[in-house]
Scaffold this active site. Structure first.
Site, mmCIF file in Angstrom:
data_model
loop_
_atom_site.group_PDB
_atom_site.id
_atom_site.type_symbol
_atom_site.label_atom_id
_atom_site.label_comp_id
_atom_site.label_asym_id
_atom_site.label_seq_id
_atom_site.Cartn_x
_atom_site.Cartn_y
_atom_site.Cartn_z
ATOM 1 N N ASN A 123 -3.476 29.667 21.737
ATOM 2 C CA ASN A 123 -3.023 28.529 20.935
ATOM 3 C C ASN A 123 -3.989 27.355 21.058
ATOM 4 O O ASN A 123 -4.591 27.144 22.103
ATOM 5 C CB ASN A 123 -1.630 28.089 21.385
ATOM 6 C CG ASN A 123 -0.616 29.183 21.187
ATOM 7 O OD1 ASN A 123 -0.870 30.145 20.469
ATOM 8 N ND2 ASN A 123 0.533 29.069 21.825
ATOM 9 N N ASP A 137 -2.810 24.277 20.208
ATOM 10 C CA ASP A 137 -1.919 23.128 20.017
ATOM 11 C C ASP A 137 -1.816 22.195 21.222
ATOM 12 O O ASP A 137 -1.135 21.165 21.148
ATOM 13 C CB ASP A 137 -0.520 23.605 19.598
ATOM 14 C CG ASP A 137 0.112 24.580 20.593
ATOM 15 O OD1 ASP A 137 -0.178 24.483 21.799
ATOM 16 O OD2 ASP A 137 0.911 25.424 20.152
ATOM 17 N N HIS A 143 -9.210 30.021 22.060
ATOM 18 C CA HIS A 143 -9.521 29.719 20.658
ATOM 19 C C HIS A 143 -9.770 28.244 20.399
ATOM 20 O O HIS A 143 -9.693 27.799 19.255
ATOM 21 C CB HIS A 143 -8.406 30.248 19.746
ATOM 22 C CG HIS A 143 -8.361 31.757 19.677
ATOM 23 N ND1 HIS A 143 -7.268 32.462 19.223
ATOM 24 C CD2 HIS A 143 -9.294 32.682 19.999
ATOM 25 C CE1 HIS A 143 -7.533 33.764 19.266
ATOM 26 N NE2 HIS A 143 -8.742 33.929 19.745
ATOM 27 N N CYS A 149 -19.841 17.804 17.133
ATOM 28 C CA CYS A 149 -20.783 17.684 16.015
ATOM 29 C C CYS A 149 -21.413 19.044 15.720
ATOM 30 O O CYS A 149 -21.833 19.745 16.646
ATOM 31 C CB CYS A 149 -21.858 16.663 16.385
ATOM 32 S SG CYS A 149 -23.238 16.699 15.222
ATOM 33 N N CYS A 152 -25.701 18.355 16.718
ATOM 34 C CA CYS A 152 -26.158 18.030 18.078
ATOM 35 C C CYS A 152 -25.126 18.438 19.133
ATOM 36 O O CYS A 152 -25.393 18.318 20.324
ATOM 37 C CB CYS A 152 -26.497 16.545 18.197
ATOM 38 S SG CYS A 152 -25.071 15.464 18.197
ATOM 39 N N CYS A 206 -21.213 12.085 12.862
ATOM 40 C CA CYS A 206 -21.766 11.835 14.196
ATOM 41 C C CYS A 206 -22.923 10.838 14.049
ATOM 42 O O CYS A 206 -23.453 10.648 12.952
ATOM 43 C CB CYS A 206 -22.253 13.169 14.754
ATOM 44 S SG CYS A 206 -23.028 13.091 16.365
ATOM 45 N N SER A 229 1.115 38.562 18.567
ATOM 46 C CA SER A 229 1.132 39.850 17.872
ATOM 47 C C SER A 229 0.148 40.826 18.517
ATOM 48 O O SER A 229 0.155 42.009 18.207
ATOM 49 C CB SER A 229 0.807 39.656 16.386
ATOM 50 O OG SER A 229 -0.400 38.939 16.249
#
Ligand code: OAD
Length: 243
Positions: free
Chosen positions: A98, A100, A115, A123, A126, A144, A185
């Protein structure tokens, strides 16, 4: 009700929770697959890959701003907080798919993020980091200092997982006594391979999900139901029996 699991817990030290979108469902954050899933309404190829971002940075940025708002308006649920409680009694590692940030917000100490994390940005050129800096009013990606677009720190389709997080996750899986697979899953690789590593190393694998998945017939124990109900219940029974 969870006799076999309680016995395993009584002889275990190291516990891993491998989590997916399902653990945050009870916080009001949509999962990816299934009838109400994000990928029913949006196309990953238009939103969750680097070439989509380069083609239409504004669209992709807006989508992440929308998801950020959902995440910020959400709170950790009893599933997240039960895991924090497990840390009082066991050496706990969380490996999450997740983005979140809810495990961190709940107060968990050791969280590996496979993830990325929606609260962070960097950026594209850079690689300067913009962690936990909000751009609440930005309707397009902010620029940036080097003049390039800032992107969300999310692993998009076709991108490598952060190698340090993945290596640390493999090690934790190998060393775990119990490996909980919660609300995923288990079909997105390489993240899903972590469960096989734990199983091969002899860990007792417990899956918690509202529905059977591809791995349900290969785990040591499948517990059907909501993680926000099952995890606190396991902890309650453990306290009554042993603590
Ligand atoms: P999925 O949406 O594929 O799966 C969510 C799982 O949670 C399903 O198996 C549901 O049955 C289960 N579930 C839903 N509510 C639950 C609840 N209250 N308690 C327990 N289980 C529940 O989400 P993930 O497996 O996390 O990748 O998806 C993996 C990756 O695919 C994500 O990290 C994302 C996505 O594309 C990236 O963003 C890179």
């Amino acid at each position: 009700m969870y006799e076999e699991l309680l016995t395993q817990l009584s002889i275990s030290k190291r516990i891993v929770f491998f989590t997916g979108a399902g653990i945050s469902a009870e916080s009001g954050i949509p999962t990816f697959r299934g009838e109400e899933g994000i990928w029913q309404k949006f196309r990953p190829e238009e939103l969750a890959n680097f070439s989509a971002f380069m083609r239409n940075p504004k669209l992709v940025w807006e989508w992440y701003q929308y998801r950020r708002k959902i995440v910020r308006d959400s709170l950790p649920n009893p599933g997240h907080t039960a895991i924090v409680d497990f840390e009082k009694y066991f050496d706990v590692t969380i490996i999450t798919q997740n983005v979140d940030n809810l495990h961190n917000r709940a107060g968990s100490k050791k969280v590996y993020e496979l993830h990325g994390n929606i609260e962070r940005n960097y950026c594209v050129r850079c690689k300067r980091r913009f962690d936990y800096i909000e751009f609440p009013d930005a309707e397009s990606p902010p620029l940036c200092d080097c003049g390039s677009n800032i992107r969300p720190d999310i692993v998009w389709f076709g991108e490598y997982l952060p190698q340090d997080q993945f290596a640390a996750s493999e090690k934790a899986a190998e060393q775990s006594d119990i490996f909980f697979v919660v609300g995923t899953s288990s079909i997105v690789y390489p993240a899903a391979s972590i469960t096989s590593i734990a199983k091969s190393a002899g860990s007792f694998v417990v899956e918690i999900n509202i529905a059977e998945t591809e791995i349900s017939n290969r785990v040591n124990l499948f517990l059907k139901g909501k993680s926000g109900e099952i995890l606190p219940e396991i902890l309650n029974q453990l306290k009554v029996k042993f603590l």
